[in-house]
Structures are given as C-alpha cells and as structure tokens.
Design a protein around this motif. Sequence first.
Motif, PDB file in Angstrom:
ATOM      1  N   UNK A 238      13.621 100.564  71.676  1.00  0.00           N
ATOM      2  CA  UNK A 238      13.405 100.487  70.226  1.00  0.00           C
ATOM      3  C   UNK A 238      14.351 101.409  69.461  1.00  0.00           C
TER       4      UNK A 238
ATOM      5  N   UNK B 296      13.968 104.791  71.313  1.00  0.00           N
ATOM      6  CA  UNK B 296      13.011 104.991  72.412  1.00  0.00           C
ATOM      7  C   UNK B 296      13.462 104.172  73.619  1.00  0.00           C
TER       8      UNK B 296
ATOM      9  N   UNK C 206      10.871 101.418  60.080  1.00  0.00           N
ATOM     10  CA  UNK C 206      10.810 100.181  60.840  1.00  0.00           C
ATOM     11  C   UNK C 206      11.209 100.447  62.291  1.00  0.00           C
ATOM     12  N   UNK C 207      10.345 100.048  63.202  1.00  0.00           N
ATOM     13  CA  UNK C 207      10.696 100.061  64.625  1.00  0.00           C
ATOM     14  C   UNK C 207      11.292  98.693  64.944  1.00  0.00           C
ATOM     15  N   UNK C 208      12.525  98.713  65.452  1.00  0.00           N
ATOM     16  CA  UNK C 208      13.177  97.445  65.784  1.00  0.00           C
ATOM     17  C   UNK C 208      13.373  97.395  67.289  1.00  0.00           C
ATOM     18  N   UNK C 209      12.819  96.374  67.921  1.00  0.00           N
ATOM     19  CA  UNK C 209      12.929  96.245  69.371  1.00  0.00           C
ATOM     20  C   UNK C 209      13.446  94.851  69.680  1.00  0.00           C
ATOM     21  N   UNK C 210      14.739  94.725  69.642  1.00  0.00           N
ATOM     22  CA  UNK C 210      15.359  93.432  69.915  1.00  0.00           C
ATOM     23  C   UNK C 210      15.489  92.586  68.666  1.00  0.00           C
TER      24      UNK C 210
ATOM     25  N   UNK D 125      16.492  98.037  78.772  1.00  0.00           N
ATOM     26  CA  UNK D 125      15.427  97.467  77.934  1.00  0.00           C
ATOM     27  C   UNK D 125      16.012  96.616  76.800  1.00  0.00           C
TER      28      UNK D 125
ATOM     29  N   UNK E 130      12.038 103.787  76.707  1.00  0.00           N
ATOM     30  CA  UNK E 130      11.021 103.050  77.449  1.00  0.00           C
ATOM     31  C   UNK E 130      10.703 101.686  76.829  1.00  0.00           C
ATOM     32  N   UNK E 131      10.863 101.583  75.519  1.00  0.00           N
ATOM     33  CA  UNK E 131      10.536 100.328  74.847  1.00  0.00           C
ATOM     34  C   UNK E 131      11.760  99.645  74.257  1.00  0.00           C
TER      35      UNK E 131
ATOM     36  N   UNK F  95       7.359 106.883  73.581  1.00  0.00           N
ATOM     37  CA  UNK F  95       6.919 106.668  72.202  1.00  0.00           C
ATOM     38  C   UNK F  95       6.408 107.979  71.572  1.00  0.00           C
TER      39      UNK F  95
END
Lengths: 253, 217, 514
Positions: free
Chosen positions: B136, B131, B186-190, B57, B133-134, B170
């Motif tokens: 993150x 996480x 803060x959720x950081x996804x990329x 991911x 799956x995402x 999540x």
Amino acid sequence: MRVSLFITCYNDSLFPETGKAVVSLLERLGHEVEFRPKQTCCGQMHWNTGYLREAVPIVRHFVDVYRDAETIVIPSSSCVSMMRDHYLKAAESVGDAHLADEIHALLPRVFEFSEFLVKKLGLEDVGASYPHKVTYHASCHSERSLHLGDIPIRLLKNVRGLDLLPIQNIEECCGFGGTFAIKNADVSSAMLADKVRSVLNTGAEVCTAVDNSCLMHLYGSLHRQRTFVRTAHIAEILASGGDHASQSEAGRQ
Amino acid sequence: MSDSSAARAAILESIRTSLGAQSTPAQIAEEYAALPRDYKRSSTLDSSALLDLFQNRLEEYDAGVYRTTSAQIAATIAGIVESRKRHSLAIPEGVPTAWLPQEIRFEDATSFDAYRLDAVEGVLTGCTVAIAETGSMVLQNATAQGPRILSLVPDYHLCVVFADQVVETVPEAFERLRATDSVPTTFISGPSATADIEMTRIKGVHGPRFLDVVLVL
Amino acid sequence: MSATSPQWSARDFPTAAKDLLADSQIRKNVQHATNVIQAKRAKVVGELTDWGELREDGAQIRAHTLKHLDHYLAQFEGNCTRAGGQVHWARDAAEANQIILDLLQQHAAKEVIKIKTMTSEEIGLNKYLEAAGIRPYETDLAELIIQLGRDKPSHFVVPALHKNRQQVREIFERELHLPGLGDRPEDLATAARTYLREKFLRIKIAISGGNFMIADTGGVCIVESEGNGRMCLTLPDVLISLIGIEKVVPSFKDLEVFLQTLPRSATGERMNPYNSTWSGVHPGDGPKEFHVVLLDNGRSPILADKEARQTLQCIRCGACLNACPVYHQTGGHAYESVYAGPIGAILTPQLHSMKEGRSLPYASSLCGACYEVCPVKINIPEVLIHLRGKVVREDQETLSGKLGLWNIGMQAAAFLFADSRRFALAQQAGQIGQKVLVSKNGFIEWLPLMLGGWSQTRDLRAMPAQSFREWWAKEKAPHLGNGGPPHVSTSGSNASPAARQPAESKPAKESRDV
C-alpha cells in the motif's frame, strides 16, 4: 482408571452398540467402567432449541448424577460441547452460583471418547483391526467447539487394515443441527445432499465420526438412496478385532 | 435545515438506559489505555527483504515497480512514461524538479477540476508512507501529493516511494500517520479493481486503471 | 425505537428458503462465489502470524466502544463539527430519510450519486428519494447491477453475488442500451465505468455509508475497491454519510487493527484497493459541505442485552456469510432482510425488537463456522441460542404458543429427562409404539406432523429392541435388578472379551421385526 460412561440419551435409545463398543474397548484397555442408570440427557436439545429454562433441570440432573465421578467419558462431542460451552451459562441464567461452582469442578473430568483415549490415556494405537475403506467426517462440535483436530484421525490411522480415505470439505456441516433438521428440513436436506455426495465420492464402505447424531443423519440419506455405504461410530471401529498388544501400552499409563 | 436535537437527546438517552451505569471520561480513557495490543506492531525484516516484500505485493496487484536511485529518478520516470506511451503528466504542488525529466510535459494540477483532470494522460505524485506487507501507498493532502482527486480521476498514476518511507506493517504506518491523522488520507493498494462479478478480481473500474511505482533506494 | 424496514416482505426463513433452493442457478452462483472468496480469505488470513491477537484485540476495542457508546458518539460529534462537518441524529428510518431529503432539496438536487451502503438499503432510501422526484444512482458495480435489475442485495459485501456474468450482461445490455455487450468481467466493468464517469463528473451531491467513525478525529473511514467511493467522497460539493451509531471506534490508531482484519475477511485481500479517511471539510480537497446522519433504527435497545450486545461489534466483513453452510445453500434472499447470513440472523430480529425475523435465529445448524471466521469474535451461535430463548419465552406467553406442538413436545421431553425411570419407560414405549411406522426393512420412512421434514429425504433407523441401559442391566449388572443404584460398574477383568465388528452387522438386524 474408573471410567463413568455417560452414554447420552440418543445413543442409549438408538445406538446401544456404540455404548457396548466403548465398554468393550475401555475394559480391553484395562479400565473399570461404570454406568449410572440415573443418567438421562445432557440438555442440549432443549438448550439449542431455545428451551433454556427447561434445560436447566436437565443440567442439574447431570450434575447430581456425576458429581462424584472420577472421569466421565461421553461418546458424543456435541453433548460434551453442550457442557463446556453452555452449562455455566445455564447455571448463570437461573442465578445458581452453587450449581456453577459444581459445574466448574465437574467439567475438567468430562471427556469426549476419542479425546479421552488420546489426551487422557495417551493412546493412539488401541490395538484395533478393521479391514475396511473408511472415511472420517469431522462433526462441527468436535472440530469447532472441542477442537479435536486430528485426534480421531490419529486413532483411525493406527487401526490395522483400515484404509482411511480423505473426504472433501471435511469440516462442513452435514446439516443435522438437532431440531434444525426438522425446523429447516429443506435447507438441512440440501446440506445433507452435499455431504452425502462427498462421502460417496471417497469410495469408502464406512463413514465414521465421533457423533452418532451426524451419522444418523447421513445414514438416513445413504439408506434412502439405497447406497451400500454404512456408518459406524469411531468407538465401534476402535473396539473391533482387538488384540492384546495395546494392553501393554495401556499398562504404562 | 432539519433540527435533530430531539432525536439526539432521545438516542443518547436510549443508549444510556440500555447501558446502565456510566463511567467518567477519565475511567473510559483508562480502560481504553488498558486494552490489549498484542498484535504485531514492529518490523521483523531487514531493509532488503522489506523492499522485496513491498515490490512482490505490488506486482501481485499488477502494479509496475521500478527501482532506482535518487540521482536517477528523472531518467527512470522518463523511461516509464515513454513505455506507457504518454507524453504529459499532471503533478501536485511541491514535486521536486529533480524528479521531472525534460522530455515530458508536466502541469501543476493542484487546482484542476474533475473535468480537466479527466482529460490528462496521467498523474505523478509522492506519498507519505508505504506498507510492504499489504503493498500500500498512503497519500495525504500534503506537498507533492496534493488533493485526493489528483490520484483518482486520471487513468494512470505514477507514484514515487522512497525506501525510508516503506514500513513492514500496518501499525507502523499508523504510527507515522499520527501527526496528520485528520488530513484527507487515501490508502492505495494496486490499481482500481472489482471482484463483484463472480469474485474475479479485475483491474480498472473507476480509479486509475494503471499504477506504476518508482522505488527510490 | 424499533427499526422500520420498508422494503422486505416477511415470509419466514423456511418458506423463503424453499423457493431459493429450487433456483439451481442462484445456488450455483452463490456456491461458486463463496468458495472462491473463502479460499482467498483462508490464504491471506493464514499469512498473518498474529491473526488471533488481531481478532481478540479488535473484539475488545469494539466491545469497549459499545460499552461507552454515548461517550464516543458525543466525542465524534464534537470533533466532526470542529472539523467543519455537520452531525444529524435519526431515531428511525423515517427520520433519516427526511433529513437526507431535506438536505438534497436545500441544494435543489434532482440526482444524487451513491456509494454502496447497506444502511441506506435498511431505511429504503432509494425508494423514498424516487418518490420525492430525486434519482439516486448506485455507483458500486454490484449495487448498480442490483439497481438496474430491480433486484435486492443478497450479500452486504458482494450484493450481486447471486448473479453470474451472463445475467449481468443481460441486465446491462437491456438497461444501459448496449447491444452486443460482451460478458467478460472486463467488458462489464468498462461498461459501468463509461456509464458512471459522466455521473461522477456532473452530479454535485453524494450519499455514502461509512465503515468507521473515528471519535478522536471526528473522521470517517470508507473501505472500497473500485474507486467509485473515492469519486463520491471527493468530487461532489456536498457529501452526506449515513452511518449506524454502532460504527464508531475510539481512535484513528484503532484502524490499524480493522484495516488488517476487514479486507482479509471481506474480500480475501491483504488490503482492498482504496481506503479513505477524512475529517469534516478540507479547503481545496473534497466537498465543501459534509453531513453525517447517525442512525439508531433499533440499535440502542440491543445494548441492553448483555449476551446479545456483541452483535453490534460487527464490522460487516461478510465472512460469516461466506463460511455458512446454510447461506451456501440459499444465498441471501432467503433471510428477507438487508442483513443476511449468520450475522443477519441475529441482527435483523434484534433491530426489530424480536417482532420480525423471528424464524431467523433458527436458520442455523449451529455449526460454528461463523464464529470461527469472525474477525471481531462475535459468538454468533451463542447469540442465536440466546435469541431462540427469547422467541420461545415470548411464544410460551401466548395461548397458541403454549399449546403448540413444539412446546408440548419439548415440555414432555423435559419431563422425561428429569428422571431416568420415566426416560426408560419412554424408551420402552417408543420401542413398541414405533411399530406402526417401521417398514419391513427396519427403517422409518415416514414421520407425522412437524417431523415430516426429516422423512422427506431421510430414513430413520428404528429403535433397537434393547436400549443400552437395558443391555447393561441384563449383561453387566444382572444381580442389581432394573434401574439399580447409581454406582454400577464392571472392571476389565471380568468383562466379556467382546471383539465386536459392529459395522459388519447391519443395523437393521437389531431392529424389531414387524
């Protein structure tokens, strides 16, 4: 089985051949068809246009006519969706609990035509033959209200000689939407233009659907543009060139 | 200071009028507790599949992922930072010295203002939970993560994630965040991205344009 | 407590749509963008085996919250205040604008940075601030494009969706004085980064919206992609969040549902790059002063309508816009509202107590695509019909409405449908009466009055000479006479073996020759 045909107001007036095809096919399959002349309309046009109060007597009329029917078959998914999605609301809107009870009792006996063949009779091959290139348009109500899924496609795939051609964006609305086509004629026309382009891109000779309302809309443009693509309700295809093989299959039901 | 107490009373009154019958807080709590939670709330993957999913991911977001062991963290970081052609990184308070290779210069930036952070070459942080799956990482104002500004203003973010911090879903992450649910999070996804122009996702608008993750097994 | 929305004119949907349908560039841009976003959404939604449960449970959380909105707002207020935030309440746009202006003036602000917030578009905040000598800078890339282009948002998630890269390049080149700027999205994003970074570092007060307010922590959650949101939330000394009262959830934990459904529905991502949550103020991290302005502006009366209350469940993902075949054709500007598309068609008129946007409930073919994608299961078609009902009832109370063609036509139709004999007579009258309209080819190519829209682009097959019921009476039940008793049937055994090939016979043949 004793089948009561609700032809719907617009099929009655504009598309009698669809009703004849339904009768012809169901009889060919060995069923008894009845037509109750007191029938008129499901009330959808009034309801969907916001004439809610005016729709209620029409709903009540339908219930009056079909209260004791064994099985009601309707060659129009949008009329069936009117019943399943809105009839109870119509009864509730006037606080008529008795009407609501009657609707509750009636709805399980109401079937859209293709749904009746596949879900109730367990048939996918009705012994039809129709040697033409055909594309199938999934009408909005068949897709998103009745969730017919591939039921009509399964029926069409079993028609002898029928070449079923896939259409792009099969589930996108043709832009009819009842009075939408009049109240928002320009937007409706733009939606129709996209749908007609998709139909023409398939190379089909005939576009079919489980609703003549969409087909009337599509044919309105196909004819205006002087194309040679015709439209035919799925019942007309399934009633075509019947053989007797299907009767034995039907006999098992 | 504008006093909006009249508006407050009017709005709450209007809501109550619209809603009609009122419930007691106990009834509301009971009704809330009875709400369905039928969605997936636990893992189905084993730990190796879980980490593979997480890596996959992150890589789809165009983040670099580097697996290492706890003994090799500093060496791995040294290699990554060198390949990114950087020589110094900002760090929050509490980053273990074991993470920090000798050859890179680290400065505690916990109290840096935005201008000073704008001038650093990058930042190294840990995280609270991740996480799979995402893809993150969840950062909170906590040890080795620091204030939110740290992972925001620098153009490069290097984040250390331990395998036991990675959950699949999540809801599992929220379970772990429960004790600290009021802390800045803060959720950081990329890397920072936008799809505002013709729905094309492009990297790097205002947050860090480059994101690497050290995954410690 | 009806909404005030200062910025939009009030043309009806068909009129506004006509202009947009003529703009082939906008239509191309909108169709491209919605196709891309829909395909992405379908992929990431399809990955989740529990999508149905997430939708259902999310819908129930939202419905529960609305049912007890006063309770949860008070809880949010208490917890936010305890965490060091300050909560303000605004009945309408004017109050919200005034509260925000007062706060800015207290801090002697001449400039303010902003995160994309449709709520601020709803109240016309930028114009209000500019009139008071304060310059707002939009920092979301799309909102920056809109602001610099003096345009209006056409989509509440991707507000500049109607602009393509060349158009954006032109705006940036002209407004940011960047001669020779390239038109790759990267070039444009870099231009925005450079232009805004200086603002982020310098300007010490920011305005945001909010995706969710969290009652049990007093927190706020903001979902974004670019990092401009985080810049505005963390760098300034003062943050003002303007949020509609409906956007509260009971618990932090509830975000575990919406942070799955919102990104996948909105931008087709498993998770958007950044989500921020915080409660009040946190020493050493972020603003020293935090204000929440709770905006009603026509929302609270919607709760009274049990059918339509679900409108407020919306989490503003925009999936219904992307799925809507009407929106595909017109884009968002035809709705003449901040809130476009199917959700806008039900929200806008309700926010205005049905006094504005009355044509919007009709801006839908009721195809149901919006309901199918809605992550909180708002039955938009059902609400559209419900609102049409309100419009009709209100119109019928006026003389012009009562005597209008639509009402007369519908009343007449209802009269006919109430009795099959009347209906059959009307069919016969139609078969004869249509003669003046039917062309030689058996089709109607022109229709009068309100029906004229149909015949602009479509022919209408003429009524055949014999209706189904006439055929039945003649062929299937000849012994029973016209009309007959209710139970008339034939059985398969004595039916004619009609193996018809209906599509072989041109429909026109069945039409009466004129």
